[in-house]
Design a protein around this motif. Sequence first.
Motif, PDB file in Angstrom:
ATOM      1  N   GLY A  95       0.835  -1.202   0.000  1.00 35.31           N
ATOM      2  CA  GLY A  95       0.000   0.000   0.000  1.00 35.31           C
ATOM      3  C   GLY A  95       0.860   1.239   0.000  1.00 35.31           C
ATOM      4  O   GLY A  95       1.829   1.357  -0.750  1.00 35.31           O
ATOM      5  N   ILE A  99       1.455   4.051   6.056  1.00 37.07           N
ATOM      6  CA  ILE A  99       0.181   3.754   6.728  1.00 37.07           C
ATOM      7  C   ILE A  99       0.231   2.350   7.324  1.00 37.07           C
ATOM      8  O   ILE A  99       0.323   1.354   6.580  1.00 37.07           O
ATOM      9  N   PHE A 100       0.193   2.270   8.646  1.00 41.55           N
ATOM     10  CA  PHE A 100       0.216   0.998   9.378  1.00 41.55           C
ATOM     11  C   PHE A 100       1.293   0.057   8.848  1.00 41.55           C
ATOM     12  O   PHE A 100       1.023  -1.122   8.605  1.00 41.55           O
ATOM     13  N   PHE A 177      -8.269  -1.111   8.941  1.00 43.67           N
ATOM     14  CA  PHE A 177      -7.212  -2.005   8.483  1.00 43.67           C
ATOM     15  C   PHE A 177      -7.090  -3.141   9.510  1.00 43.67           C
ATOM     16  O   PHE A 177      -7.262  -2.913  10.708  1.00 43.67           O
ATOM     17  N   MET A 178      -6.726  -4.320   9.027  1.00 44.34           N
ATOM     18  CA  MET A 178      -6.453  -5.475   9.912  1.00 44.34           C
ATOM     19  C   MET A 178      -7.620  -5.690  10.879  1.00 44.34           C
ATOM     20  O   MET A 178      -7.402  -5.957  12.071  1.00 44.34           O
ATOM     21  N   ALA A 204     -13.686  -5.217   1.489  1.00 46.61           N
ATOM     22  CA  ALA A 204     -12.871  -5.263   0.272  1.00 46.61           C
ATOM     23  C   ALA A 204     -11.666  -6.166   0.541  1.00 46.61           C
ATOM     24  O   ALA A 204     -10.798  -5.837   1.344  1.00 46.61           O
TER      25      ALA A 204
HETATM   26  C1  LIG Z   1       0.211  -3.806   7.757  1.00 43.59           C
HETATM   27  S1  LIG Z   1      -1.202  -3.074   7.030  1.00 43.59           S
HETATM   28  C2  LIG Z   1      -0.462  -2.228   5.684  1.00 43.59           C
HETATM   29  C3  LIG Z   1      -1.352  -1.228   5.008  1.00 43.59           C
HETATM   30  C4  LIG Z   1      -0.720  -0.582   3.801  1.00 43.59           C
HETATM   31  N1  LIG Z   1       0.399   0.239   4.179  1.00 43.59           N
HETATM   32  C5  LIG Z   1      -1.685   0.250   2.964  1.00 43.59           C
HETATM   33  O1  LIG Z   1      -1.514   1.470   2.831  1.00 43.59           O
HETATM   34  O2  LIG Z   1      -2.603  -0.334   2.393  1.00 43.59           O
HETATM   35  C6  LIG Z   1      -1.916  -4.499   6.300  1.00 43.59           C
HETATM   36  C7  LIG Z   1      -3.422  -4.390   6.178  1.00 43.59           C
HETATM   37  O3  LIG Z   1      -3.736  -3.511   5.103  1.00 43.59           O
HETATM   38  C8  LIG Z   1      -4.891  -3.974   4.434  1.00 43.59           C
HETATM   39  N2  LIG Z   1      -4.494  -4.333   3.058  1.00 43.59           N
HETATM   40  C9  LIG Z   1      -3.263  -4.220   2.523  1.00 43.59           C
HETATM   41  N3  LIG Z   1      -3.282  -4.585   1.226  1.00 43.59           N
HETATM   42  C10 LIG Z   1      -4.560  -4.929   0.943  1.00 43.59           C
HETATM   43  C11 LIG Z   1      -5.217  -5.363  -0.225  1.00 43.59           C
HETATM   44  N4  LIG Z   1      -4.580  -5.532  -1.377  1.00 43.59           N
HETATM   45  N5  LIG Z   1      -6.553  -5.615  -0.147  1.00 43.59           N
HETATM   46  C12 LIG Z   1      -7.234  -5.430   0.998  1.00 43.59           C
HETATM   47  N6  LIG Z   1      -6.663  -5.019   2.128  1.00 43.59           N
HETATM   48  C13 LIG Z   1      -5.335  -4.752   2.100  1.00 43.59           C
HETATM   49  C14 LIG Z   1      -5.399  -5.168   5.221  1.00 43.59           C
HETATM   50  O4  LIG Z   1      -6.291  -4.678   6.218  1.00 43.59           O
HETATM   51  C15 LIG Z   1      -4.129  -5.682   5.848  1.00 43.59           C
HETATM   52  O5  LIG Z   1      -4.382  -6.463   6.991  1.00 43.59           O
END
Ligand SMILES: C[S@@+](CC[C@H](N)C(=O)[O-])C[C@H]1O[C@@H](n2cnc3c(N)ncnc32)[C@H](O)[C@@H]1O
Length: 252
Positions: A95, A99-100, A177-178, A204
Amino acid sequence: MSDSAQPTGFVSLVSAGPGDPELLTLKAARRLAEAEVVLFDDLASGPVLQQVGPGAELIAVGKRAGRPSAKQEHVNALLVSHAQAGRRVVRLKSGDAGIFGRLEEELLALTEAGIPFEIVPGVTSASAAAAAAGIPLTRRLTARRVQFVTGADVTGELPEDINWAAIADPAVTTVVFMGQRSFPKLAQGLRAHGLPGSTPALFAESVGHPDQRLLRTTVDELAQMMEGAQVVQPGLILYGPLAFGTGTAGKG
Ligand SMILES: C[S@@+](CC[C@H](N)C(=O)[O-])C[C@H]1O[C@@H](n2cnc3c(N)ncnc32)[C@H](O)[C@@H]1O
């Protein structure tokens, strides 16, 4: 620098986007092509890695809920040692890197070791999810604010210090998220703090991947669905005054 000193390398902390390589920025693709070492997360693997040039060393340092993962200190140490060996290092994070994503820990480790770095921003899964569903994250009169929250603390449970007034605000788009595992408990708290169970919600899953799944539902229905469900794929939950019915993207 004396002749015997190692040249200091450089670390690019690169945002991989949600998974679709077309959602990489041009800068991210260029950094991947030029990298000598790429340390990547589980969620930043797959087709985006095809941008990495031949001969680069690929190191998986995935952190995924419920699975064994590299410790953060180990990732920090790898970043520092590869850069100290004078290499061009890419730290690829899913992502948007900010962010997280434990970006701060890695920045601190690099700063302490005196290693130069840059951050390459990117497309967060939150905006990719809204785009895939054909909805905006904000709305002119009904959602003047958007908030990104985590549904899991370091132990994987719902954080205890939640600002309930903020996340039960009906005039906000909230992106969790998560949050799949803890959503039933979160939804209970939301109802207790006045958010109607009929509030629109979007689940999603695997956004930007071939197995992407979008479910338009309500907070109550989603909480029921998530009760005891196995979490296998990454997923986001959006709720609030979502503009379902506005667009046709991601239908069917
Ligand atoms: C450690 S966080 C990282 C987020 C990441 N930095 C962002 O901006 O999307 C991981 C969480 O992001 C979300 N996530 C990341 N990639 C995803 C995707 N392709 N589809 C859906 N959720 C996603 C989920 O909630 C996952 O548990």
